[in-house]
Motif scaffolding. Structure first.
Motif, mmCIF file in Angstrom:
data_model
loop_
_atom_site.group_PDB
_atom_site.id
_atom_site.type_symbol
_atom_site.label_atom_id
_atom_site.label_comp_id
_atom_site.label_asym_id
_atom_site.label_seq_id
_atom_site.Cartn_x
_atom_site.Cartn_y
_atom_site.Cartn_z
ATOM 1 N N ILE A 140 0.856 -1.187 0.000
ATOM 2 C CA ILE A 140 0.000 0.000 0.000
ATOM 3 C C ILE A 140 0.890 1.235 0.000
ATOM 4 C CG2 ILE A 140 -1.773 1.279 1.251
ATOM 5 C CD1 ILE A 140 -2.803 -1.412 2.287
ATOM 6 N N ASN A 141 0.782 2.012 -1.069
ATOM 7 C CA ASN A 141 1.598 3.210 -1.235
ATOM 8 C C ASN A 141 0.741 4.438 -0.935
ATOM 9 O OD1 ASN A 141 4.026 1.873 -2.402
ATOM 10 N ND2 ASN A 141 2.513 1.252 -3.914
ATOM 11 N N LEU A 142 1.170 5.225 0.021
ATOM 12 C CA LEU A 142 0.459 6.434 0.409
ATOM 13 C C LEU A 142 1.188 7.644 -0.148
ATOM 14 C CD1 LEU A 142 -0.106 5.508 4.163
ATOM 15 C CD2 LEU A 142 -1.683 5.154 2.249
ATOM 16 N N ASN A 143 0.456 8.522 -0.808
ATOM 17 C CA ASN A 143 1.016 9.734 -1.381
ATOM 18 C C ASN A 143 0.269 10.897 -0.760
ATOM 19 O OD1 ASN A 143 1.851 11.870 -2.946
ATOM 20 N ND2 ASN A 143 1.674 10.779 -4.876
ATOM 21 N N ASP A 144 0.984 11.793 -0.158
ATOM 22 C CA ASP A 144 0.371 12.871 0.600
ATOM 23 C C ASP A 144 0.151 14.114 -0.259
ATOM 24 O OD1 ASP A 144 -0.702 13.971 2.858
ATOM 25 O OD2 ASP A 144 1.202 14.501 3.763
ATOM 26 N N LEU A 145 -0.827 14.903 0.150
ATOM 27 C CA LEU A 145 -1.035 16.226 -0.415
ATOM 28 C C LEU A 145 -0.134 17.208 0.327
ATOM 29 C CD1 LEU A 145 -4.937 16.211 -0.612
ATOM 30 C CD2 LEU A 145 -3.340 16.028 -2.515
ATOM 31 N N PRO A 146 0.313 18.273 -0.320
ATOM 32 C CA PRO A 146 1.210 19.224 0.349
ATOM 33 C C PRO A 146 0.623 19.838 1.617
ATOM 34 C CG PRO A 146 1.066 19.700 -2.000
ATOM 35 C CD PRO A 146 0.053 18.630 -1.699
ATOM 36 N N THR A 147 -0.684 19.936 1.700
ATOM 37 C CA THR A 147 -1.313 20.573 2.857
ATOM 38 C C THR A 147 -1.595 19.605 4.002
ATOM 39 O OG1 THR A 147 -3.467 20.235 1.824
ATOM 40 C CG2 THR A 147 -2.395 22.375 1.465
ATOM 41 N N ASN A 148 -1.394 18.308 3.808
ATOM 42 C CA ASN A 148 -1.672 17.329 4.855
ATOM 43 C C ASN A 148 -0.490 17.161 5.803
ATOM 44 O OD1 ASN A 148 -4.148 16.861 3.736
ATOM 45 N ND2 ASN A 148 -3.669 14.841 2.945
ATOM 46 N N ASP A 149 -0.809 16.769 7.011
ATOM 47 C CA ASP A 149 0.214 16.504 8.019
ATOM 48 C C ASP A 149 0.539 15.015 7.981
ATOM 49 O OD1 ASP A 149 1.862 16.270 10.196
ATOM 50 O OD2 ASP A 149 0.334 16.815 11.678
ATOM 51 N N PHE A 150 1.655 14.654 7.351
ATOM 52 C CA PHE A 150 1.994 13.243 7.190
ATOM 53 C C PHE A 150 2.342 12.598 8.530
ATOM 54 C CE2 PHE A 150 1.760 10.609 3.689
ATOM 55 C CZ PHE A 150 2.709 9.595 3.724
ATOM 56 N N ASN A 151 2.667 13.382 9.547
ATOM 57 C CA ASN A 151 2.898 12.816 10.884
ATOM 58 C C ASN A 151 1.643 12.106 11.391
ATOM 59 O OD1 ASN A 151 5.595 13.690 11.210
ATOM 60 N ND2 ASN A 151 4.840 15.758 11.589
ATOM 61 N N THR A 152 0.482 12.647 11.075
ATOM 62 C CA THR A 152 -0.779 12.018 11.465
ATOM 63 C C THR A 152 -0.940 10.664 10.785
ATOM 64 O OG1 THR A 152 -1.740 14.226 11.651
ATOM 65 C CG2 THR A 152 -3.276 12.386 11.626
ATOM 66 N N VAL A 153 -0.491 10.569 9.538
ATOM 67 C CA VAL A 153 -0.550 9.301 8.805
ATOM 68 C C VAL A 153 0.339 8.274 9.498
ATOM 69 C CG1 VAL A 153 -0.075 8.154 6.613
ATOM 70 C CG2 VAL A 153 -1.099 10.439 6.623
ATOM 71 N N PHE A 154 1.518 8.680 9.913
ATOM 72 C CA PHE A 154 2.424 7.755 10.609
ATOM 73 C C PHE A 154 1.809 7.258 11.918
ATOM 74 C CE2 PHE A 154 5.978 10.124 8.344
ATOM 75 C CZ PHE A 154 6.124 9.142 7.378
ATOM 76 N N ILE A 155 1.144 8.135 12.635
ATOM 77 C CA ILE A 155 0.482 7.731 13.883
ATOM 78 C C ILE A 155 -0.634 6.730 13.576
ATOM 79 C CG2 ILE A 155 -0.992 8.561 15.769
ATOM 80 C CD1 ILE A 155 0.731 11.165 15.675
ATOM 81 N N ALA A 156 -1.413 7.000 12.528
ATOM 82 C CA ALA A 156 -2.487 6.078 12.146
ATOM 83 C C ALA A 156 -1.923 4.719 11.746
ATOM 84 C CB ALA A 156 -3.311 6.674 11.005
ATOM 85 N N LEU A 157 -0.793 4.712 11.056
ATOM 86 C CA LEU A 157 -0.156 3.445 10.668
ATOM 87 C C LEU A 157 0.289 2.662 11.897
ATOM 88 C CD1 LEU A 157 2.030 4.312 7.560
ATOM 89 C CD2 LEU A 157 0.186 2.629 7.691
ATOM 90 N N GLN A 158 0.850 3.361 12.871
ATOM 91 C CA GLN A 158 1.279 2.688 14.097
ATOM 92 C C GLN A 158 0.092 2.040 14.804
ATOM 93 O OE1 GLN A 158 3.317 5.747 16.251
ATOM 94 N NE2 GLN A 158 5.250 5.398 15.198
ATOM 95 N N GLU A 159 -1.025 2.743 14.839
ATOM 96 C CA GLU A 159 -2.223 2.183 15.460
ATOM 97 C C GLU A 159 -2.731 0.981 14.682
ATOM 98 O OE1 GLU A 159 -4.909 5.466 15.689
ATOM 99 O OE2 GLU A 159 -3.712 6.512 17.201
ATOM 100 N N LEU A 160 -2.685 1.057 13.347
ATOM 101 C CA LEU A 160 -3.149 -0.033 12.501
ATOM 102 C C LEU A 160 -2.241 -1.251 12.617
ATOM 103 C CD1 LEU A 160 -5.243 -0.841 10.330
ATOM 104 C CD2 LEU A 160 -3.645 0.005 8.630
ATOM 105 N N GLN A 161 -0.964 -1.014 12.705
ATOM 106 C CA GLN A 161 -0.013 -2.115 12.764
ATOM 107 C C GLN A 161 0.036 -2.781 14.140
ATOM 108 O OE1 GLN A 161 3.461 -0.064 11.389
ATOM 109 N NE2 GLN A 161 3.245 -0.877 9.333
ATOM 110 N N GLY A 162 -0.459 -2.100 15.142
ATOM 111 C CA GLY A 162 -0.478 -2.695 16.479
ATOM 112 C C GLY A 162 0.916 -2.905 17.025
ATOM 113 N N ASN A 163 1.206 -4.091 17.457
ATOM 114 C CA ASN A 163 2.461 -4.389 18.138
ATOM 115 C C ASN A 163 3.576 -4.857 17.222
ATOM 116 O OD1 ASN A 163 1.336 -3.770 20.628
ATOM 117 N ND2 ASN A 163 0.505 -5.833 20.853
ATOM 118 N N THR A 164 3.349 -4.916 15.915
ATOM 119 C CA THR A 164 4.420 -5.387 15.040
ATOM 120 C C THR A 164 5.495 -4.325 14.931
ATOM 121 O OG1 THR A 164 3.363 -4.563 13.047
ATOM 122 C CG2 THR A 164 2.855 -6.830 13.692
#
Length: 110
Positions: free
Chosen positions: A68-92
């Motif tokens: 899954i390749n995520l491409n951000d918009l210039p106005t988005n906060d990609f740090n939020t995406v990283f936090i969401a990924l951590q939550e999705l990935q759980g303990n891995t």
């Protein structure tokens, strides 16, 4: 949510893709161009993951690997995406997401 209206279309597309191929795919790649940075960030990716798991189970095959390749918009906060990924990935800790309960496919995010 408007994006939830696409769930049936996503499930049918994944089912058609897997059923209409001569060989069951070993890898599927998804690109989210201009992904959001809010609560819906990984919603479509989650729907694809679940549709692949469901179709694989129905067909009696091992789930293909998902990239899954995520491409951000210039106005988005990609740090939020990283936090969401951590939550999705759980303990891995190896960059993969695996949900044993539902036999989800191995997923790689970039």
């Amino acid at each position: 949510m408007g994006v939830m209206k696409t769930k049936g279309v996503i499930e049918q597309a994944i089912s058609d893709l897997c059923h209409n191929n001569v060989t069951f795919p070993k890898t599927l790649v998804m690109a989210d161009l201009g992904c959001s940075s809010g609560p819906n960030t990984l919603l479509v990716g989650s729907m694809v993951i679940n549709a692949v798991a469901k179709t694989s189970l129905e067909m009696g095959y091992k789930s293909p690997e998902l990239q899954i390749n995520l491409n951000d918009l210039p106005t988005n906060d990609f740090n939020t995406v990283f936090i969401a990924l951590q939550e999705l990935q759980g303990n891995t800790t190896d960059g993969k997401m695996r949900d044993v309960q539902y036999h989800q496919p191995v997923c790689y995010f970039s």
